[in-house]
Write a protein that holds these residues in place. Structure first.
Motif, PDB file in Angstrom:
ATOM      1  N   UNK A   8       0.822  -1.119   0.062  1.00  0.00           N
ATOM      2  CA  UNK A   8      -0.192   0.002  -0.026  1.00  0.00           C
ATOM      3  C   UNK A   8       0.783   1.115   0.067  1.00  0.00           C
ATOM      4  N   UNK A   9       0.650   2.059  -0.913  1.00  0.00           N
ATOM      5  CA  UNK A   9       1.537   3.337  -1.116  1.00  0.00           C
ATOM      6  C   UNK A   9       1.367   4.331  -0.083  1.00  0.00           C
ATOM      7  N   UNK A  10       0.353   4.495   0.739  1.00  0.00           N
ATOM      8  CA  UNK A  10      -0.138   5.414   1.604  1.00  0.00           C
ATOM      9  C   UNK A  10       0.679   5.119   2.862  1.00  0.00           C
ATOM     10  N   UNK A  11       1.579   5.991   3.389  1.00  0.00           N
ATOM     11  CA  UNK A  11       2.523   5.720   4.436  1.00  0.00           C
ATOM     12  C   UNK A  11       1.719   5.775   5.857  1.00  0.00           C
ATOM     13  N   UNK A  12       0.534   6.446   5.945  1.00  0.00           N
ATOM     14  CA  UNK A  12      -0.124   6.413   7.210  1.00  0.00           C
ATOM     15  C   UNK A  12      -0.916   4.853   7.264  1.00  0.00           C
ATOM     16  N   UNK A  13      -1.533   4.626   6.274  1.00  0.00           N
ATOM     17  CA  UNK A  13      -2.132   3.040   6.097  1.00  0.00           C
ATOM     18  C   UNK A  13      -1.332   2.117   6.434  1.00  0.00           C
ATOM     19  N   UNK A  14      -0.045   2.122   5.912  1.00  0.00           N
ATOM     20  CA  UNK A  14       0.949   1.108   6.100  1.00  0.00           C
ATOM     21  C   UNK A  14       1.277   1.000   7.621  1.00  0.00           C
ATOM     22  N   UNK A  51       6.456  14.626   7.201  1.00  0.00           N
ATOM     23  CA  UNK A  51       6.279  15.646   6.271  1.00  0.00           C
ATOM     24  C   UNK A  51       5.919  15.333   4.591  1.00  0.00           C
ATOM     25  N   UNK A  52       5.376  16.283   4.037  1.00  0.00           N
ATOM     26  CA  UNK A  52       4.956  16.009   2.601  1.00  0.00           C
ATOM     27  C   UNK A  52       5.654  17.100   1.970  1.00  0.00           C
ATOM     28  N   UNK A  53       6.699  16.522   0.998  1.00  0.00           N
ATOM     29  CA  UNK A  53       7.476  17.088   0.132  1.00  0.00           C
ATOM     30  C   UNK A  53       7.045  17.038  -1.150  1.00  0.00           C
ATOM     31  N   UNK A  54       6.480  18.144  -1.750  1.00  0.00           N
ATOM     32  CA  UNK A  54       5.873  18.339  -3.107  1.00  0.00           C
ATOM     33  C   UNK A  54       6.918  17.801  -4.166  1.00  0.00           C
ATOM     34  N   UNK A  55       6.125  17.357  -5.426  1.00  0.00           N
ATOM     35  CA  UNK A  55       6.759  17.200  -6.579  1.00  0.00           C
ATOM     36  C   UNK A  55       7.827  18.253  -6.866  1.00  0.00           C
ATOM     37  N   UNK A  99       8.442  18.645  11.726  1.00  0.00           N
ATOM     38  CA  UNK A  99       7.601  17.793  11.765  1.00  0.00           C
ATOM     39  C   UNK A  99       6.444  18.119  11.102  1.00  0.00           C
ATOM     40  N   UNK A 100       5.773  17.486  10.397  1.00  0.00           N
ATOM     41  CA  UNK A 100       4.246  17.666   9.802  1.00  0.00           C
ATOM     42  C   UNK A 100       4.041  18.577   8.680  1.00  0.00           C
ATOM     43  N   UNK A 101       5.279  19.231   8.145  1.00  0.00           N
ATOM     44  CA  UNK A 101       5.277  20.518   7.205  1.00  0.00           C
ATOM     45  C   UNK A 101       4.721  20.015   5.713  1.00  0.00           C
ATOM     46  N   UNK A 127       9.416  26.002   0.106  1.00  0.00           N
ATOM     47  CA  UNK A 127       8.638  26.765   1.077  1.00  0.00           C
ATOM     48  C   UNK A 127       7.492  26.062   1.801  1.00  0.00           C
ATOM     49  N   UNK A 128       7.161  26.266   3.146  1.00  0.00           N
ATOM     50  CA  UNK A 128       6.361  25.461   3.966  1.00  0.00           C
ATOM     51  C   UNK A 128       4.992  26.281   3.492  1.00  0.00           C
ATOM     52  N   UNK A 129       4.004  25.461   3.151  1.00  0.00           N
ATOM     53  CA  UNK A 129       2.602  26.118   2.854  1.00  0.00           C
ATOM     54  C   UNK A 129       1.559  25.873   3.877  1.00  0.00           C
ATOM     55  N   UNK A 130       1.732  24.674   4.561  1.00  0.00           N
ATOM     56  CA  UNK A 130       0.960  24.388   5.712  1.00  0.00           C
ATOM     57  C   UNK A 130       1.400  23.244   6.289  1.00  0.00           C
ATOM     58  N   UNK A 131       0.833  22.715   7.227  1.00  0.00           N
ATOM     59  CA  UNK A 131       0.984  21.613   8.264  1.00  0.00           C
ATOM     60  C   UNK A 131       0.007  20.439   8.016  1.00  0.00           C
ATOM     61  N   UNK A 132       0.471  19.196   8.303  1.00  0.00           N
ATOM     62  CA  UNK A 132      -0.297  18.186   8.165  1.00  0.00           C
ATOM     63  C   UNK A 132      -0.828  17.925   9.667  1.00  0.00           C
ATOM     64  N   UNK A 133      -2.110  17.364   9.840  1.00  0.00           N
ATOM     65  CA  UNK A 133      -2.445  17.304  11.143  1.00  0.00           C
ATOM     66  C   UNK A 133      -1.920  15.676  11.684  1.00  0.00           C
TER      67      UNK A 133
END
Length: 204
Positions: A61-67, A170-174, A184-186, A194-200
């Protein structure tokens, strides 16, 4: 062995495993199967996670949170798998459940955690440390001495310069170019990043 998760990422893992002669896939399971089979391997609906207890398994499964959620619920014999075309230095450490896909290059003194994905053509340079449940997308590149925290997803073609520390989930965009440490969570995009928001926390 068995695979848990029967969508796009699973297709790539199946192709990898078919090229490793020592591994035979018995079947694939998914909560909501979209296919009857993948490359001739039957796909069944998951009825109970207890079925996988002590069995040889990769969570495809590709989704990190689900794994992470699934791995915390199943005491399986998790296998790692490396595509024959990947290039790994002799001292690379790969955690259980991690897959290294076609054309990836992992250089000396790298330590990669559990249930990670090092995707097609990704480059992980010397002395990098990747936490559990990290996904390095196709053609993403990490320069030397980079640290990536648990659950972080580096988008396709992203680059991280040497010595940078990227936090957890963290999510790093393409295509992003990361020049400085990331908390963390950026969610970080662009060149320079540039940081545009934070993940929950709940969603990783």
């Amino acid at each position: 062995m068995y695979l848990l998760g029967g969508n796009g990422h699973c297709k790539v893992v199946v192709d990898l495993l078919k090229k490793v002669s020592s591994i035979t896939i018995e079947s694939i399971f998914d909560d909501q199967p979209k296919f009857k089979d993948i490359a001739g391997i039957p796909v069944y609906k998951t009825n109970s996670l207890d079925f996988f207890r002590n069995k040889e398994l990769i969570i495809s499964i590709g989704n990190n949170h689900v794994r992470k959620r699934i791995a915390s619920q199943i005491e399986a014999n998790y296998l790692s798998a490396i595509h024959p075309s990947a290039i790994l230095a002799s001292d690379v450490v790969i955690g259980q459940g991690t897959v290294v896909l076609a054309g990836a290059i992992i250089n000396p003194s790298v330590c990669i955690g559990k249930h990670c994905i090092v995707n097609t053509g990704a480059v992980v340079e010397h002395d990098c440390v990747l936490g559990d449940f990290v996904h390095v997308s196709p053609n993403a590149s990490l320069a030397g001495n980079v640290t990536i925290g648990e659950g972080t997803h580096l988008g396709i073609g992203a680059c991280v310069i040497q010595g940078v520390k990227v936090g957890q989930w963290v999510t790093v965009g393409a295509g992003a170019v990361i020049l400085n440490d990331v908390p963390d969570f950026a969610v970080i995009v662009g060149n320079p990043g540039k940081i545009i928001k934070y993940n929950s926390i709940e969603n990783g």
